[in-house]
Design an enzyme around this catalytic site. Sequence first.
Site, PDB file in Angstrom:
ATOM      1  CE  LYS A 194      -4.086  -1.742   2.288  1.00  0.00           C
ATOM      2  NZ  LYS A 194      -4.882  -1.682   3.509  1.00  0.00           N
ATOM      3  N   GLY A 347      10.530  -6.302   7.241  1.00  0.00           N
ATOM      4  CA  GLY A 347      10.238  -7.729   7.418  1.00  0.00           C
ATOM      5  C   GLY A 347      10.132  -8.512   6.119  1.00  0.00           C
ATOM      6  N   GLY A 370      10.623  -1.381  11.899  1.00  0.00           N
ATOM      7  CA  GLY A 370       9.998  -0.070  12.107  1.00  0.00           C
ATOM      8  C   GLY A 370      11.021   1.049  12.179  1.00  0.00           C
TER       9      GLY A 370
HETATM   10  P1  AMP Z   1       4.379  -4.383   2.722  1.00  0.00           P
HETATM   11  O1  AMP Z   1       4.117  -4.957   4.089  1.00  0.00           O
HETATM   12  O2  AMP Z   1       3.662  -3.122   2.451  1.00  0.00           O
HETATM   13  O3  AMP Z   1       5.860  -4.316   2.418  1.00  0.00           O
HETATM   14  O4  AMP Z   1       3.733  -5.406   1.698  1.00  0.00           O
HETATM   15  C1  AMP Z   1       4.253  -6.661   1.438  1.00  0.00           C
HETATM   16  C2  AMP Z   1       3.192  -7.539   0.855  1.00  0.00           C
HETATM   17  O5  AMP Z   1       2.712  -6.944  -0.341  1.00  0.00           O
HETATM   18  C3  AMP Z   1       3.704  -8.904   0.484  1.00  0.00           C
HETATM   19  O6  AMP Z   1       3.094  -9.849   1.310  1.00  0.00           O
HETATM   20  C4  AMP Z   1       3.281  -9.070  -0.978  1.00  0.00           C
HETATM   21  O7  AMP Z   1       2.700 -10.318  -1.231  1.00  0.00           O
HETATM   22  C5  AMP Z   1       2.240  -7.990  -1.165  1.00  0.00           C
HETATM   23  N1  AMP Z   1       2.160  -7.546  -2.572  1.00  0.00           N
HETATM   24  C6  AMP Z   1       3.182  -7.219  -3.369  1.00  0.00           C
HETATM   25  N2  AMP Z   1       2.745  -6.915  -4.597  1.00  0.00           N
HETATM   26  C7  AMP Z   1       1.408  -7.052  -4.590  1.00  0.00           C
HETATM   27  C8  AMP Z   1       0.386  -6.899  -5.574  1.00  0.00           C
HETATM   28  N3  AMP Z   1       0.688  -6.515  -6.827  1.00  0.00           N
HETATM   29  N4  AMP Z   1      -0.880  -7.149  -5.217  1.00  0.00           N
HETATM   30  C9  AMP Z   1      -1.172  -7.535  -3.957  1.00  0.00           C
HETATM   31  N5  AMP Z   1      -0.255  -7.699  -2.981  1.00  0.00           N
HETATM   32  C10 AMP Z   1       1.016  -7.463  -3.288  1.00  0.00           C
END
Ligand code: AMP
Length: 403
Positions: A194, A347, A370
């Site tokens: 996100k 992570g 963090g």
């Molecule tokens: P974050 O905690 O924001 O670093 O998000 C990591 C997570 O984002 C991982 O578990 C990925 O599987 C997920 N992710 C990465 N690319 C996508 C995508 N295109 N659509 C949905 N989830 C995603």
Amino acid sequence: MTILVKIADLDLSGKTVLIREDYNVPLKDGAVADDTRIRASLPTIKQLLEAGSKIILVSHLGRPVAGQYDEAFSLAPIAKCLSELLGRDVPLIKDWLNGIDMSDKDIVLCENVRFETGETKNDEALSRKMGQLCQVYINDAFATAHRAQASTHGVAKYAAIAAAGPLLIAELKALTKALRDAKKPLVAIVGGAKVSTKLTILETLSDKVDQLIVGGGIANTFLKAAGHNIGNSLFEADLVEVAANLIEQAKIKGCDIPLPVDVVCGKAFDENTPAITKLLSDIEDDDLILDVGPETSQQLNNILTNANTIVWNGPLGVFEFEQFSAGTKNLADAIANSDAYSIAGGGDTIAAISKFGVISDISYISTGGGAFLEFLEGKKLPAIEILEEAARSWAAMEKAREY
Ligand code: AMP
């Protein structure tokens, strides 16, 4: 550069030293499953033992309920591991706050600091008690530096001397080298789910870097902002305008935000869903973009080959599913093969790095999830700030002593 009191500045012989360690390690069947963090703390402990210090080790483990002992969060496995690694008994002290009976060269480990009421609230009375236990407080736990808690922040106000430990200093040096004193071109990769959770990071980095590569769900929001159809992909509708502004502003500041040119799609968010590589122009309304395509990977390789510094946080796709892991694997390999100074943290990023077996080829892997992210955001970390304050008072005191 940050001014901090270091161990080398101090005469620690015979002194009682309280070290805030990061022993928040994974456990399995009641034993330490990965002792990397414990091993990393040994050189300092040995140095202080040789100097004849009395050592009090303090750490948290997990998130127990404050004010309540809970065996599941006891540091007993860590005391056992430390005893084995040091070849001597390291007793675990349950009631330590009101004083510990110690002789020269003694070493003890205090029970989980989060069992104490007020630890996570940075309680003054608790901080004072901790400060009074020792003559010197050393913080060597970077991963908790973004939290103002009694053992990471408050205690530094009450200990006679508050210093930074070598692990914390190494982490700060690596992060400063990668961001504040970076050798250009500086390339940052921000992936993950996100935009909302990484908006400040994106804004801060777009001010500093030459290229900002976005990936994952974050890239989807940027693709939408650039006017592409992203089908049924994860994105944040309320941040599309923000993303468009970021692209615009970055351009003015001389920062390029390259967007994917091809992607790997599925029809469902499922580990068995078939993967189809597509150009952006071919995306259908029921497609989910779950990874970057090979053409995009090639473009990223070209950018990374020319980089002198690389900062990486977040995967480029759903790397947990095999058929959508190629983009993140390519990125990990490209960083590993690059001559640039590279730093990675967070992570999921560390999970990807270890999954793709490139741990030893990244210049520095930040231990602080963090804390690493807040450093990227350009925020002052409270535990570092208080050590800086303590260093200023200490320096003034030393100066006064010279006269
Ligand atoms: P974050 O905690 O924001 O670093 O998000 C990591 C997570 O984002 C991982 O578990 C990925 O599987 C997920 N992710 C990465 N690319 C996508 C995508 N295109 N659509 C949905 N989830 C995603």
